[in-house]
Design a protein around this motif. Structure first.
Motif, PDB file in Angstrom:
ATOM      1  N   ARG A   3       0.831  -1.196   0.000  1.00  0.00           N
ATOM      2  CA  ARG A   3       0.000   0.000   0.000  1.00  0.00           C
ATOM      3  C   ARG A   3       0.870   1.253   0.000  1.00  0.00           C
ATOM      4  O   ARG A   3       1.847   1.346   0.729  1.00  0.00           O
ATOM      5  N   ALA A   4       0.521   2.217  -0.868  1.00  0.00           N
ATOM      6  CA  ALA A   4       1.221   3.503  -0.911  1.00  0.00           C
ATOM      7  C   ALA A   4       0.221   4.600  -0.611  1.00  0.00           C
ATOM      8  O   ALA A   4      -0.905   4.592  -1.112  1.00  0.00           O
ATOM      9  N   LYS A   5       0.630   5.544   0.219  1.00  0.00           N
ATOM     10  CA  LYS A   5      -0.279   6.632   0.600  1.00  0.00           C
ATOM     11  C   LYS A   5      -0.122   7.858  -0.288  1.00  0.00           C
ATOM     12  O   LYS A   5      -1.100   8.458  -0.729  1.00  0.00           O
ATOM     13  N   VAL A  30      -4.416   4.719  -3.148  1.00  0.00           N
ATOM     14  CA  VAL A  30      -3.483   5.826  -2.918  1.00  0.00           C
ATOM     15  C   VAL A  30      -4.276   7.043  -2.442  1.00  0.00           C
ATOM     16  O   VAL A  30      -5.308   7.393  -3.016  1.00  0.00           O
ATOM     17  N   GLU A  31      -3.810   7.679  -1.410  1.00  0.00           N
ATOM     18  CA  GLU A  31      -4.537   8.813  -0.841  1.00  0.00           C
ATOM     19  C   GLU A  31      -4.258  10.115  -1.579  1.00  0.00           C
ATOM     20  O   GLU A  31      -5.143  10.977  -1.691  1.00  0.00           O
ATOM     21  N   GLU A  32      -3.026  10.283  -2.081  1.00  0.00           N
ATOM     22  CA  GLU A  32      -2.660  11.558  -2.702  1.00  0.00           C
ATOM     23  C   GLU A  32      -1.718  11.304  -3.880  1.00  0.00           C
ATOM     24  O   GLU A  32      -0.742  10.557  -3.750  1.00  0.00           O
ATOM     25  N   VAL A  33      -2.045  11.924  -5.016  1.00  0.00           N
ATOM     26  CA  VAL A  33      -1.200  11.811  -6.210  1.00  0.00           C
ATOM     27  C   VAL A  33      -0.676  13.193  -6.585  1.00  0.00           C
ATOM     28  O   VAL A  33      -1.457  14.127  -6.804  1.00  0.00           O
ATOM     29  N   ILE A  34       0.638  13.313  -6.643  1.00  0.00           N
ATOM     30  CA  ILE A  34       1.304  14.531  -7.103  1.00  0.00           C
ATOM     31  C   ILE A  34       1.890  14.231  -8.481  1.00  0.00           C
ATOM     32  O   ILE A  34       2.606  13.245  -8.656  1.00  0.00           O
ATOM     33  N   ASP A 114       5.871   8.023  -0.553  1.00  0.00           N
ATOM     34  CA  ASP A 114       6.463   6.705  -0.313  1.00  0.00           C
ATOM     35  C   ASP A 114       6.507   5.867  -1.585  1.00  0.00           C
ATOM     36  O   ASP A 114       6.899   4.708  -1.561  1.00  0.00           O
ATOM     37  N   ALA A 115       6.107   6.470  -2.727  1.00  0.00           N
ATOM     38  CA  ALA A 115       6.171   5.752  -3.996  1.00  0.00           C
ATOM     39  C   ALA A 115       6.202   6.748  -5.147  1.00  0.00           C
ATOM     40  O   ALA A 115       5.794   7.901  -5.002  1.00  0.00           O
ATOM     41  N   VAL A 116       6.698   6.283  -6.291  1.00  0.00           N
ATOM     42  CA  VAL A 116       6.604   7.035  -7.537  1.00  0.00           C
ATOM     43  C   VAL A 116       5.911   6.139  -8.554  1.00  0.00           C
ATOM     44  O   VAL A 116       5.861   4.911  -8.389  1.00  0.00           O
ATOM     45  N   ALA A 117       5.373   6.757  -9.619  1.00  0.00           N
ATOM     46  CA  ALA A 117       4.624   5.979 -10.606  1.00  0.00           C
ATOM     47  C   ALA A 117       4.880   6.522 -11.998  1.00  0.00           C
ATOM     48  O   ALA A 117       5.280   7.675 -12.177  1.00  0.00           O
ATOM     49  N   HIS A 118       4.639   5.659 -12.989  1.00  0.00           N
ATOM     50  CA  HIS A 118       4.752   6.076 -14.388  1.00  0.00           C
ATOM     51  C   HIS A 118       3.674   5.365 -15.196  1.00  0.00           C
ATOM     52  O   HIS A 118       3.020   4.438 -14.706  1.00  0.00           O
ATOM     53  N   GLY A 119       3.486   5.795 -16.429  1.00  0.00           N
ATOM     54  CA  GLY A 119       2.423   5.252 -17.270  1.00  0.00           C
ATOM     55  C   GLY A 119       2.903   4.291 -18.327  1.00  0.00           C
ATOM     56  O   GLY A 119       2.216   4.085 -19.333  1.00  0.00           O
ATOM     57  N   CYS A 120       4.065   3.680 -18.143  1.00  0.00           N
ATOM     58  CA  CYS A 120       4.622   2.772 -19.152  1.00  0.00           C
ATOM     59  C   CYS A 120       3.853   1.452 -19.193  1.00  0.00           C
ATOM     60  O   CYS A 120       3.393   0.943 -18.172  1.00  0.00           O
ATOM     61  N   LEU A 141      12.094   3.403  -2.388  1.00  0.00           N
ATOM     62  CA  LEU A 141      10.851   3.886  -2.974  1.00  0.00           C
ATOM     63  C   LEU A 141      10.141   2.767  -3.723  1.00  0.00           C
ATOM     64  O   LEU A 141      10.762   2.022  -4.472  1.00  0.00           O
ATOM     65  N   LYS A 142       8.823   2.667  -3.529  1.00  0.00           N
ATOM     66  CA  LYS A 142       8.034   1.772  -4.360  1.00  0.00           C
ATOM     67  C   LYS A 142       7.888   2.394  -5.753  1.00  0.00           C
ATOM     68  O   LYS A 142       7.835   3.610  -5.906  1.00  0.00           O
ATOM     69  N   VAL A 143       7.813   1.552  -6.767  1.00  0.00           N
ATOM     70  CA  VAL A 143       7.569   2.005  -8.136  1.00  0.00           C
ATOM     71  C   VAL A 143       6.277   1.376  -8.621  1.00  0.00           C
ATOM     72  O   VAL A 143       6.161   0.145  -8.671  1.00  0.00           O
ATOM     73  N   LEU A 144       5.291   2.196  -8.947  1.00  0.00           N
ATOM     74  CA  LEU A 144       3.982   1.722  -9.378  1.00  0.00           C
ATOM     75  C   LEU A 144       3.829   1.950 -10.884  1.00  0.00           C
ATOM     76  O   LEU A 144       4.200   3.012 -11.395  1.00  0.00           O
TER      77      LEU A 144
END
Length: 401
Positions: A3-5, A30-34, A114-120, A141-144
């Motif tokens: 789980r990532a917040k 996820v609670e908040e996306v920047i 606590d995590a970063v994400a990408h659209g690949c 860091l988690k990668v989503l």
């Protein structure tokens, strides 16, 4: 997946990365996306992108101009290494990924994510470049990667976004997948998926058609200092401005188009079309200047290093101990690579037709066949005798058997 917040998402403003925002919140809790959009000199207006992220549910929408860092810290080292994947692709898109990964990690640390994400998706190279670079910079860091896992078609993705207030594309979507930055454009998909199909002229933006190119050649002089381009036609110019100006000059002559079947890291062959006007010219000119200023053994050894260097960029290993060590070697080789190269641009071809350097190893009195010749021709016979001795001994042995 743990789980990532709070997540920092690499954001382009397209359908996939926009849908990632509600998907991360609704499906993965996820609670908040920047969001983070990187301005790498692509020339697009990023304010609408920033606003779209907020409308799509982002708590904050960051737009970071990293063009100068992109050129100085990523493009210039690649030019010094003459980095060409499969001896053709100058890695314009691949070079952007480690920088974007760094921006994501920095933002995650700054905002306490606590995590970063990408659209690949799961078929491309970029997922590897992002995941491995992020792991190298901050392994905690988690990668989503929602698009790698959600299993939706494009139509289903658009419909999912509409449920959460993300408008579908106003006009019919282009069949092409396009990535653009200051160094070039990458075009794939659509009709290009047939390797036999000629790329239609309307896919190009940075380069004009050969049929429309000027009927007279244009000459440009590129000045280098320790392997780094610093001037055009005798005028000192900043890193990003140099690339931008040379893009315009070379692109007008249809220089920098690449159409290739590329071997992706994930094991599939992909038809890729690139436009890299300035980058292609700079690598060719830099390689030409090296031929004037480096000794033969160093020049030949460096060519092998360049292949490895190129593969590491392509394969997402920019932040690796080996690339770091190779970079030290490359930078050492560049200490004498200072001078000027004259390039002729004409009908899709950029040809180095002149070069000069205070560090030139070219000796006219040794190279000439004229009266000024100072080469000792008589010494050649003894040299050839010694050089050919192993072959001569081997031949004698074979004959006696």
């Amino acid at each position: 997946m743990g789980r990532a917040k709070k997540v920092v998402l690499a954001y382009s403003g397209g359908v996939d990365t926009s849908v990632c925002i509600p998907y991360l919140k609704q499906e993965w809790g996820v609670e908040e996306v920047i969001t983070l959009a990187a301005d790498l000199g692509q020339g697009d207006e990023l304010e609408p992108v920033r606003e779209k992220a907020l409308k799509s549910g982002a708590s904050q929408s960051l737009v970071i101009n990293a063009t100068d860092d992109f050129v100085k810290d990523y493009a210039f080292p690649a030019i010094q290494a003459n980095a060409l994947y499969e001896n053709r692709y100058p890695l314009s898109t691949a070079l952007a990924r480690p920088l974007i990964a760094k921006l994501l990690v920095d933002a995650a640390e700054q905002y306490g994510a606590d995590a970063v994400a990408h659209g690949c998706t799961g078929k491309g190279n970029d997922q590897v470049r992002f995941d491995v670079s992020i792991a190298a910079l901050n392994p905690n860091l988690k990668v989503l990667a929602p698009a790698r896992e959600w299993g939706m078609s494009r139509e289903e993705t658009i419909a999912y976004g509409e449920r959460y207030g993300i408008p579908s594309p106003v006009k019919k979507s282009s069949p092409y997948s396009i990535d653009k930055n200051l160094l070039g454009r990458a075009i794939e998909a659509g009709p290009l998926e047939d390797p036999w199909t000629e790329p239609p002229e309307d896919i190009y933006e940075m380069t004009g058609a050969i049929a429309d190119a000027p009927d007279q050649p244009e000459y440009v002089e590129i000045g280098f200092e320790q392997g780094i381009p610093v001037s055009l036609n005798g005028q000192a110019i900043g890193p990003a401005a140099l690339i931008q100006q040379l893009n315009g000059i070379a692109g007008a002559h249809s220089v920098g188009r690449i159409d290739m079947i590329e071997n992706r890291l994930v094991g599939i062959k992909s038809r890729e079309v690139y436009e890299t006007p300035a980058l292609s010219v700079l690598i060719d000119a830099h390689r030409d200047l090296e031929s004037l200023t480096l000794t033969a053994d160093l020049l030949h050894y460096k060519r092998g290093i360049e292949e490895t260097y190129s593969q590491m960029i392509y394969n997402g290993l920019w932040y690796s101990p080996l690339r770091d060590a190779l970079d030290a070697f490359v930078k050492k080789t560049q200490e004498r690579v200072t001078g000027t190269v004259r390039v002729k641009l004409f009908k899709g071809v950029a040809a180095a037709i002149g070069r000069k350097s205070a560090n030139s190893l070219y000796a006219t009195e040794l190279a000439t066949y004229g009266a000024e010749d100072r080469f000792d021709h008589r010494a050649a016979e003894g040299f050839i005798y010694i050089w050919g001795m192993p072959t001569r001994v081997w031949s004698q042995k074979q004959r006696s058997m």
